[in-house]
Design a protein around this motif. Structure first.
Motif, PDB file in Angstrom:
ATOM      1  N   UNK A   1       0.815  -1.220   0.000  1.00  0.00           N
ATOM      2  CA  UNK A   1       0.000   0.000   0.000  1.00  0.00           C
ATOM      3  C   UNK A   1       0.842   1.262   0.000  1.00  0.00           C
ATOM      4  N   UNK A   2       2.086   1.184   0.467  1.00  0.00           N
ATOM      5  CA  UNK A   2       2.979   2.352   0.462  1.00  0.00           C
ATOM      6  C   UNK A   2       4.161   2.160  -0.487  1.00  0.00           C
ATOM      7  N   UNK A   3       4.191   1.022  -1.177  1.00  0.00           N
ATOM      8  CA  UNK A   3       5.247   0.696  -2.135  1.00  0.00           C
ATOM      9  C   UNK A   3       6.644   0.770  -1.511  1.00  0.00           C
ATOM     10  N   UNK A   4       6.732   0.323  -0.268  1.00  0.00           N
ATOM     11  CA  UNK A   4       8.024   0.236   0.410  1.00  0.00           C
ATOM     12  C   UNK A   4       8.520  -1.203   0.371  1.00  0.00           C
ATOM     13  N   UNK A   5       9.821  -1.384   0.269  1.00  0.00           N
ATOM     14  CA  UNK A   5      10.375  -2.729   0.256  1.00  0.00           C
ATOM     15  C   UNK A   5      11.801  -2.722   0.803  1.00  0.00           C
ATOM     16  N   UNK A   6      12.217  -3.897   1.236  1.00  0.00           N
ATOM     17  CA  UNK A   6      13.575  -4.066   1.750  1.00  0.00           C
ATOM     18  C   UNK A   6      14.018  -5.496   1.461  1.00  0.00           C
ATOM     19  N   UNK A   7      15.198  -5.625   0.947  1.00  0.00           N
ATOM     20  CA  UNK A   7      15.782  -6.943   0.717  1.00  0.00           C
ATOM     21  C   UNK A   7      16.297  -7.484   2.041  1.00  0.00           C
ATOM     22  N   UNK A   8      16.006  -8.743   2.320  1.00  0.00           N
ATOM     23  CA  UNK A   8      16.475  -9.352   3.563  1.00  0.00           C
ATOM     24  C   UNK A   8      17.496 -10.436   3.222  1.00  0.00           C
TER      25      UNK A   8
END
Length: 362
Positions: free
Chosen positions: A130-137
């Motif tokens: 919904x906020x188009x946030x992402x992080x590679x883990x």
């Protein structure tokens, strides 16, 4: 917590039902859960379809499912809902740097995804669509094939979550699950204890059902595998001893579901549906909730499979290339078609606000 979820001693009797409805439909999703433990009436009210529709509209919250399709070994996903507000754009996963497959979803609007490359180039992502946030883990150990993954958000502010990954060797020497857990607090995977399974027991496809911090999967031998992600403990739960009354129909499909915050098992045949709810978790006590005629699912919808409960009276069902919202109280079905065939793990429950979260580690 156990019991009936009521607190009659502190019940706010000075408010009429209409006023309570107006107030609770404006409460944030995170604050709604403790409200459900005030009394039986509030609990019942907040799980109804009419309440869910107004709550999504007034709090600008998305509630529905990400449906995963498969075409020529490639995955795609789309968000579906019967309570989607036209003022809120439908979320997608197009903002991620590459095409992904959904592995797990959480009740706080986060998804865990993996890219569709070969294993040696495997990348895992946590995102909030919904906020188009992402992080590679970091990657877990990819030596063994992952059979199930689940995600639990402990808090939204600050953001804290855990991901559990169960894997098995291709050639099993022992009937066990290899368990790894990712903790966002230390930004690393750790190896948890191996989990022994009873003979012939396997985990069918599908997301786990989260009840009070414990994930549940219905196994192939009519047992429920329960894993507590915080304490890293597991147990097997038996289904109710009483046989479901389905007129001796041998084609019985079973699913686990969250029914008003309680573990529920639903039995479905071509003609009837029967639902049982666990009333006392520690004692594994079950109670038959209701039995429903499935007349509205005749003809082309008769081969559909129930995936999950959306509200207390609306179920999500799927067939090869269709999604069906079935209201079993009104005996009414609404059918949506999808472009490609649905994947084996096809329906991921999703509920989210539009507030950005801190995806960074400290």
């Amino acid at each position: 917590m156990e019991g009936d979820g009521s607190n009659d001693g502190n019940r706010p009797r000075f408010l009429c039902e209409g006023v309570i409805f107006e107030i609770l439909t404006r409460v944030s999703s995170e604050s709604l859960w403790p409200c459900r433990w005030v009394c039986k009436e509030w609990r019942k009210l907040t799980y109804e379809s009419n309440f869910n529709h107004h709550h999504c509209e007034r709090t600008q919250t998305l509630s529905g499912f990400f449906i995963q399709e498969s075409f020529k070994c490639n995955y795609s996903s789309s968000f579906i809902s019967i309570d989607h507000s036209p003022t809120i754009p439908k979320p997608s996963l197009n903002f991620l740097p590459e095409k992904v497959k959904i592995e797990a979803s959480s009740s706080k609007g986060l998804l865990c995804c993996v890219n569709q490359e070969v294993i040696r180039h495997r990348c895992y992502y946590v995102c909030k669509p919904t906020t188009q946030q992402w992080r590679k883990i970091p990657n877990p150990k990819n030596r063994y094939f992952a059979v199930r993954m689940a995600m639990f958000v402990q808090s939204s502010n600050p953001l804290r979550y855990k991901i559990v990954r169960f894997s098995q060797p291709v050639k099993m020497i022992k009937n066990y699950l290899r368990c790894e857990i990712f903790d966002s607090s230390n930004w690393a995977w750790k190896r948890s204890g191996d989990i022994g399974l009873p003979p012939l027991v396997g985990l069918p496809p599908g997301p786990g059902v989260l009840i009070n911090g414990i994930f549940h999967w219905l196994t192939s031998e009519n047992l429920i595998f329960a894993f507590d992600i915080n304490y890293e403990t597991n147990r097997m739960i038996r289904l109710q001893q009483e046989e479901p009354d389905l007129n001796n129909d041998f084609r019985v499909h079973k699913i686990l579901a969250d029914c008003k915050g309680r573990l529920s098992v639903i039995y479905i045949t071509d003609h009837r549906m029967e639902q049982w709810v666990m009333t006392k978790y520690s004692k594994e006590l079950w109670k038959k909730k209701h039995s429903v005629n499935l007349e509205a699912l005749k003809s082309e919808e008769c081969s559909s499979v129930m995936e999950a409960l959306y509200t207390a009276e609306v179920a999500l069902m799927t067939s090869i290339n269709k999604v069906i919202w079935y209201n079993f109280q009104k005996n009414k079905a609404v059918v949506d078609r999808v472009k490609h065939f649905l994947a084996s793990e096809k329906a991921f429950s999703f509920q989210s606000d539009l507030v950005p979260c801190n995806m960074r580690t400290e």
